[in-house]
Structures are given as C-alpha cells and as structure tokens.
Design an enzyme around this catalytic site. Structure first.
Site, PDB file in Angstrom:
ATOM      1  N   GLY A 139       0.797  -1.223   0.000  1.00 46.67           N
ATOM      2  CA  GLY A 139       0.000   0.000   0.000  1.00 46.67           C
ATOM      3  C   GLY A 139       0.830   1.273   0.000  1.00 46.67           C
ATOM      4  O   GLY A 139       0.290   2.378   0.096  1.00 46.67           O
ATOM      5  N   ARG A 196     -10.750   4.528 -14.774  1.00 50.61           N
ATOM      6  CA  ARG A 196      -9.909   3.900 -15.797  1.00 50.61           C
ATOM      7  C   ARG A 196     -10.739   2.995 -16.708  1.00 50.61           C
ATOM      8  O   ARG A 196     -11.849   2.605 -16.337  1.00 50.61           O
ATOM      9  CB  ARG A 196      -8.849   3.024 -15.098  1.00 50.61           C
ATOM     10  CG  ARG A 196      -7.934   3.829 -14.205  1.00 50.61           C
ATOM     11  CD  ARG A 196      -7.757   3.156 -12.848  1.00 50.61           C
ATOM     12  NE  ARG A 196      -7.162   4.084 -11.882  1.00 50.61           N
ATOM     13  CZ  ARG A 196      -5.864   4.332 -11.783  1.00 50.61           C
ATOM     14  NH1 ARG A 196      -5.024   3.672 -12.534  1.00 50.61           N
ATOM     15  NH2 ARG A 196      -5.419   5.202 -10.920  1.00 50.61           N
ATOM     16  N   ASP A 265      -5.682  -0.877 -16.914  1.00 55.06           N
ATOM     17  CA  ASP A 265      -5.948  -0.246 -15.614  1.00 55.06           C
ATOM     18  C   ASP A 265      -5.178   1.058 -15.467  1.00 55.06           C
ATOM     19  O   ASP A 265      -5.377   1.777 -14.490  1.00 55.06           O
ATOM     20  CB  ASP A 265      -5.625  -1.204 -14.458  1.00 55.06           C
ATOM     21  CG  ASP A 265      -4.200  -1.733 -14.522  1.00 55.06           C
ATOM     22  OD1 ASP A 265      -3.822  -2.275 -15.567  1.00 55.06           O
ATOM     23  OD2 ASP A 265      -3.465  -1.591 -13.533  1.00 55.06           O
ATOM     24  N   ASN A 266      -4.321   1.354 -16.440  1.00 52.23           N
ATOM     25  CA  ASN A 266      -3.578   2.623 -16.403  1.00 52.23           C
ATOM     26  C   ASN A 266      -4.020   3.550 -17.531  1.00 52.23           C
ATOM     27  O   ASN A 266      -3.267   4.419 -17.950  1.00 52.23           O
ATOM     28  CB  ASN A 266      -2.076   2.358 -16.504  1.00 52.23           C
ATOM     29  CG  ASN A 266      -1.518   1.698 -15.249  1.00 52.23           C
ATOM     30  OD1 ASN A 266      -2.122   1.778 -14.180  1.00 52.23           O
ATOM     31  ND2 ASN A 266      -0.384   1.044 -15.365  1.00 52.23           N
TER      32      ASN A 266
HETATM   33  P1  AMP Z   1       0.606  -0.258 -11.560  1.00 49.41           P
HETATM   34  O1  AMP Z   1       1.118  -1.135 -12.643  1.00 49.41           O
HETATM   35  O2  AMP Z   1       1.671   0.445 -10.772  1.00 49.41           O
HETATM   36  O3  AMP Z   1      -0.393   0.715 -12.073  1.00 49.41           O
HETATM   37  O4  AMP Z   1      -0.117  -1.186 -10.479  1.00 49.41           O
HETATM   38  C1  AMP Z   1      -0.996  -2.228 -10.811  1.00 49.41           C
HETATM   39  C2  AMP Z   1      -1.864  -2.573  -9.620  1.00 49.41           C
HETATM   40  O5  AMP Z   1      -1.080  -2.923  -8.500  1.00 49.41           O
HETATM   41  C3  AMP Z   1      -2.771  -1.455  -9.163  1.00 49.41           C
HETATM   42  O6  AMP Z   1      -3.974  -2.026  -8.795  1.00 49.41           O
HETATM   43  C4  AMP Z   1      -2.033  -0.875  -7.984  1.00 49.41           C
HETATM   44  O7  AMP Z   1      -2.898  -0.257  -7.073  1.00 49.41           O
HETATM   45  C5  AMP Z   1      -1.380  -2.107  -7.396  1.00 49.41           C
HETATM   46  N1  AMP Z   1      -0.150  -1.803  -6.660  1.00 49.41           N
HETATM   47  C6  AMP Z   1       1.041  -1.421  -7.177  1.00 49.41           C
HETATM   48  N2  AMP Z   1       1.951  -1.248  -6.190  1.00 49.41           N
HETATM   49  C7  AMP Z   1       1.325  -1.519  -5.021  1.00 49.41           C
HETATM   50  C8  AMP Z   1       1.719  -1.522  -3.648  1.00 49.41           C
HETATM   51  N3  AMP Z   1       2.960  -1.206  -3.271  1.00 49.41           N
HETATM   52  N4  AMP Z   1       0.803  -1.874  -2.737  1.00 49.41           N
HETATM   53  C9  AMP Z   1      -0.437  -2.208  -3.093  1.00 49.41           C
HETATM   54  N5  AMP Z   1      -0.872  -2.230  -4.351  1.00 49.41           N
HETATM   55  C10 AMP Z   1      -0.006  -1.885  -5.321  1.00 49.41           C
HETATM   56 MG    MG Z   2      -1.889   1.627 -12.046  1.00 49.62          MG
END
Ligand code: AMP
Ligand code: MG
Length: 498
Positions: A139, A196, A265-266
């Site tokens: 988190g 998103r 998701d981005n």
């Molecule tokens: P991202 O590729 O960084 O956009 O992340 C993909 C997914 O992983 C999203 O749902 C983020 O919220 C989750 N996420 C990434 N890093 C963390 C973290 N350190 N703790 C919790 N969730 C994470």
């Molecule tokens: Mg993301």
C-alpha cells in the site's frame, strides 16, 4: 452530497485546515459495489518533499493547503479531512496483454472531490496504506517513484499534454521494502476523475450490467454530456474516449514520451496520462526504445504505443458492448481513433517543423525526419529545439553537429529548406518555439533530484518543478537542465517497482 468543510473542525478546536471547501463526493455515491470505505494509514513524522504552489493557486486553494502542519498531516493520511469520505475503488484490467482479473486502488485512497476554480476535482493520496485491493502489496509508494510522478505529471501539463496533476509530495522516514529498503512518500494527485478503462472491464467481466450502466451514465453525465444527445449514447462515449486517447497518444509520440505500462488499468477514461511509473522521455531517438525494464517483450516500446492505445480502446469497447448492443456501432466508434490519431500526430509534427500550412509531401517529410533521427541516434529534444533556429538561407551548424552521417543530413536539410523557403521566418520560429520544449524530465534529471532528496535536500525537486512547468520558456541559469544526458544516464534501469 455536499458537506461544508469547516464546520466539523469547530468541534475539534483546531483551525480549519482548508476553510470553506465544499466536498462533492459523487463517485463514492455510486454505491458500495464500486469501492470500499477506509481511512489512510498514518506515516510517522511527515515532511514536505515537493509543493506545487502554482497548482494550488490555479485550483483556488487556500494557502493553508500547502503551509500548515495540519495539512501536512492530512495529505500524508495522518489526520482526516473533515468532509472527505475516503475510499479505495475497485477495477480490473488487462496487464501486458492478458486478463489480470480484479485489481483496484491498491495504494491510492480517494478523499473525495472538491469544488475548485477549475471545476470539480478529485483528491487522491497515492501511497497512503493498504486497501482491500492491495493484493500482495504494502500500500505504499517510495520517495523515488513519488518524486518522479510529482515532477512528470506537472512536466506533462507544462507541455500541454492531458494528465492527472500533482499537488504535493510528503515523505516519511518509515522504511519501505523494495529491491532494497527505501522510505515512504505520498503524492496528492488531482484529476476530475481517476476512472480507468479497467473500471468498465471490471463490471462487464462480472456481468454486473446494472453497475456497468451506472458507471457509463455517471461518466457521460459528468464528463461527456454531449453523448447524451447522440442517437447511441454509449457508442458516442466510446467514440469520444477514443478521440481523446488518440490526442493523448499523438502528444506522447510528438514529445518523445514513453509511458512504460499502458495496461488497461492505467488508461484514463478522460484521456489523461495517468499512473507514472517507469516512464521516460527519449534521449537519443530510438523508435523501438523500451523504457520499462520489466517489459521484456517490448510491448510498450515507444513506437508501439499508438497501437497499444488502440488495443486498450478495443478492451473498453468490449466492456461497453452490452450497453452499445451493436457490434457495428462499437467498431465504428473505435474507428475514429484510426483517423484522429494520424491527423493529430501530423498536426503536432507539422508544428514542430514550423509548417504553418498543410501541403502534399508533408507526410513524407515527417517520416524522413524520423528515419534520419533514428539512423543517427540524435537526441530527440535537443534536435527539435535547435531546429527552431534553422533557416533556409543561413547555416545550420548547431543542427548539423548532431549528425554523423552528414550526407543524409544535407539531403534532408535541402528537402526541409525547400519546404520552408517561402515561409515567414519569424512566424515559423514562433510556432516551433511553442512546440519544441527546451526542458523535459529526462531520467537523469529525476535521478539527481531523487538522490538529493534522499539526503533531505529538496531544492532540486523545487527547481525542476519550476522549470518544467514552463518548458518552452528560457530559464536563465538552468541551461544544464537542457543539456545532453551524461553517460551514466544509459545505466539507469527503471522497472515497475515503485
Ligand atoms: P501499476 O502497474 O503500478 O499501475 O499497479 C498495478 C496494480 O497494482 C494497481 O492495482 C495498484 O494499485 C497495485 N499496486 C502497485 N503497487 C502496489 C503496492 N505497493 N501496494 C499495493 N498495491 C499496489
Ligand atoms: Mg496503475
């Protein structure tokens, strides 16, 4: 639901942290299927890392937002903001081409929306602790990636590219484990909405059609009201999102920006650049450049971004299909990307070349320019900025100096000179200086600011923020920020780890 901001503070005896703010928590009003209510998790002894006073002014926020100890605490997640109703939202998505199932705000907590001078804006704390969607994550966000997101989102805004914004970064010495132990930070992100493509995929995949419709209606009514008048409102929504995404992708390509993790998701439903991770502005021009060390296949290489944006729109189209109810309408809506993207890219490239009008042969000139830059591995930003001083009559040494294959350069220079021969030189230079930035957030610049920030010197974050907010201007005394990357820049490896 609107709540007066400052009344509940009266009971606590504290001064109001942000007097007079009206909270409009419309996203959280969509219903419990869309989110989980929760509070941010505190971080010990927070400190300011970066503050965006320009954005605070633009939004009409009171000085206390970036000055008071209460707001330092509140924006780190250590103290609730009266009137806010914090939530983490659920979404799903395709990651690197495969269905990843449920994701969600794993470390971002939406405090709510406030009325500002720039309309209603959501306020989100990224790195504010675990949520039900954190999966294996903690988190948290580390200082390094938070500084990169803070600076880059503002750099993109300065470049005129649609993006989420960043109001501040706060840090804490609380340890966070990545490849090594780092420290925690929280970015306060601002956007009209953080919805998103993956939010739509989530409900479609689960066949929750009532929620899918609720979400689409919410997005139309709030952000795309014209679609409501269309014969097929949901197809119109898909078309409008396709067009905005096309403009965003064209802007990325023109400025040499690589996003690095274009998973669905981005992808913002508003066509905003969102979720800054392993992004990079190109140094030497390499069409196949892969900025994300975790992207072994090069799915999100620079020259694949336009196609990946379309692939993502196709996923959105599939998610919206139950509402559109006609595959032909969906395909026609998606088709708009294929005309808007090339048109938008051409327009941007013509402006970069200083071509005020459109003529036959422009497409070839643009393609030849890209080919020449690639063959000579020319620094992308420096080439375009130097080209602003190119004239058909006088010499063009500063541009020529960037090339090792002088024969090819001379041939290209002849072609370009011919095209601009009858143009008004001052008008051309003016157009070019507004489209060819002097300053972009190169990896090594971010890295230098991060290394200093780790030692509690935040002055480089501050300087970069100021310069990058007006990247087309000259910033006397800061020419070193517009120079070639040092040799060590090539060894910076940025992965998904953040
Ligand atoms: P991202 O590729 O960084 O956009 O992340 C993909 C997914 O992983 C999203 O749902 C983020 O919220 C989750 N996420 C990434 N890093 C963390 C973290 N350190 N703790 C919790 N969730 C994470
Ligand atoms: Mg993301």
């Amino acid at each position: 639901m609107t709540t007066a901001f400052d009344t509940s503070f009266a009971a606590t005896g504290h001064p109001p942290a942000a007097p007079g703010r009206q909270w409009v928590n419309s996203f959280s009003a969509l219903g419990p299927e869309f989110h989980t209510r929760l509070e941010p998790r505190p971080l010990a002894s927070p400190y300011w890392v970066g503050r965006n006073h320009a954005l605070a002014r633009e939004l009409g926020l009171e000085d206390s937002w970036l000055e008071s100890a209460e707001m330092l605490d509140a924006l780190t997640g250590n103290q609730p903001l009266p009137g806010a109703s914090p939530i983490a939202s659920v979404y799903s998505g395709h990651q690197f081409g495969t269905w990843a199932g449920q994701l969600g705000d794993g470390r971002a907590i939406l405090l709510g929306e406030i009325e500002t001078r720039s309309g209603c804006q959501e306020i989100q704390l990224k790195g504010a602790g675990p949520t039900p969607y954190s999966r294996m994550g903690d988190g948290r966000a580390v200082l390094r990636s938070s500084i990169r997101e803070f600076l880059c989102s503002e750099a993109m805004h300065g470049l005129g590219i649609p993006t989420t914004r960043a109001l501040c970064v706060t840090g804490s010495d609380a340890p966070v484990r990545r490849e090594e132990i780092e420290t925690a930070a929280v970015v306060t992100r601002i956007a009209p909405s953080f919805i998103r493509f993956g939010h739509f995929e989530h409900f479609a995949h689960r066949n929750q059609l009532a929620q899918l419709k609720t979400l689409a209606d919410y997005v139309i009514d709030r952000f795309y009201p014209d679609c409501r008048q269309a014969a097929h409102p949901y197809a119109a929504l898909l078309q409008a999102v396709s067009e905005r995404t096309a403009h965003m992708a064209a802007a990325w390509q023109a400025v040499g920006f690589c996003h690095g993790v274009m998973n669905t998701d981005n992808m913002s439903i508003l066509g905003l650049t969102i979720d800054y991770g392993p992004f990079q502005f190109l140094d030497a021009f390499d069409p196949g450049h892969i900025c994300n060390h975790s992207d072994e296949q090069g799915r999100y290489a620079y020259n694949r971004q336009p196609n990946m944006a379309y692939w993502n729109l196709f996923c959105l189209g599939q998610a919206l299909l139950p509402l559109i109810d006609d595959q032909e309408h969906a395909l026609a809506a998606l088709g708009s990307y294929k005309t808007v993207f090339p048109g938008a890219l051409q327009a941007r490239m013509r402006a970069k070349l200083g071509l005020v009008d459109e003529r036959g042969g422009d497409t070839e000139l643009i393609e030849d320019t890209f080919r020449l830059l690639a063959a000579n591995k020319v620094d992308y930003t420096i080439f375009w900025r130097r080209l602003c001083g190119f004239t058909a009559q006088s010499g063009h040494e500063p541009v020529r100096d960037l090339f090792f294959d002088l024969e090819s350069f001379n041939a290209w220079a002849l072609q370009y000179s011919d095209r601009i021969r009858h143009a008004d030189g001052a008008q051309r230079a003016d157009l070019m200086l507004k489209h060819n930035p002097k300053y972009v957030l190169r990896n090594h610049l971010g890295e230098e600011a991060i290394q200093a920030a780790k030692l509690k010197d935040f002055s480089k974050v501050d300087t970069l923020l100021t310069v990058l907010q007006s990247p087309f201007e000259e910033h006397p005394g800061h020419d070193s920020l517009a120079g070639f990357p040092p040799d060590w820049a090539a060894s910076i490896a940025i992965s998904c780890s953040s």
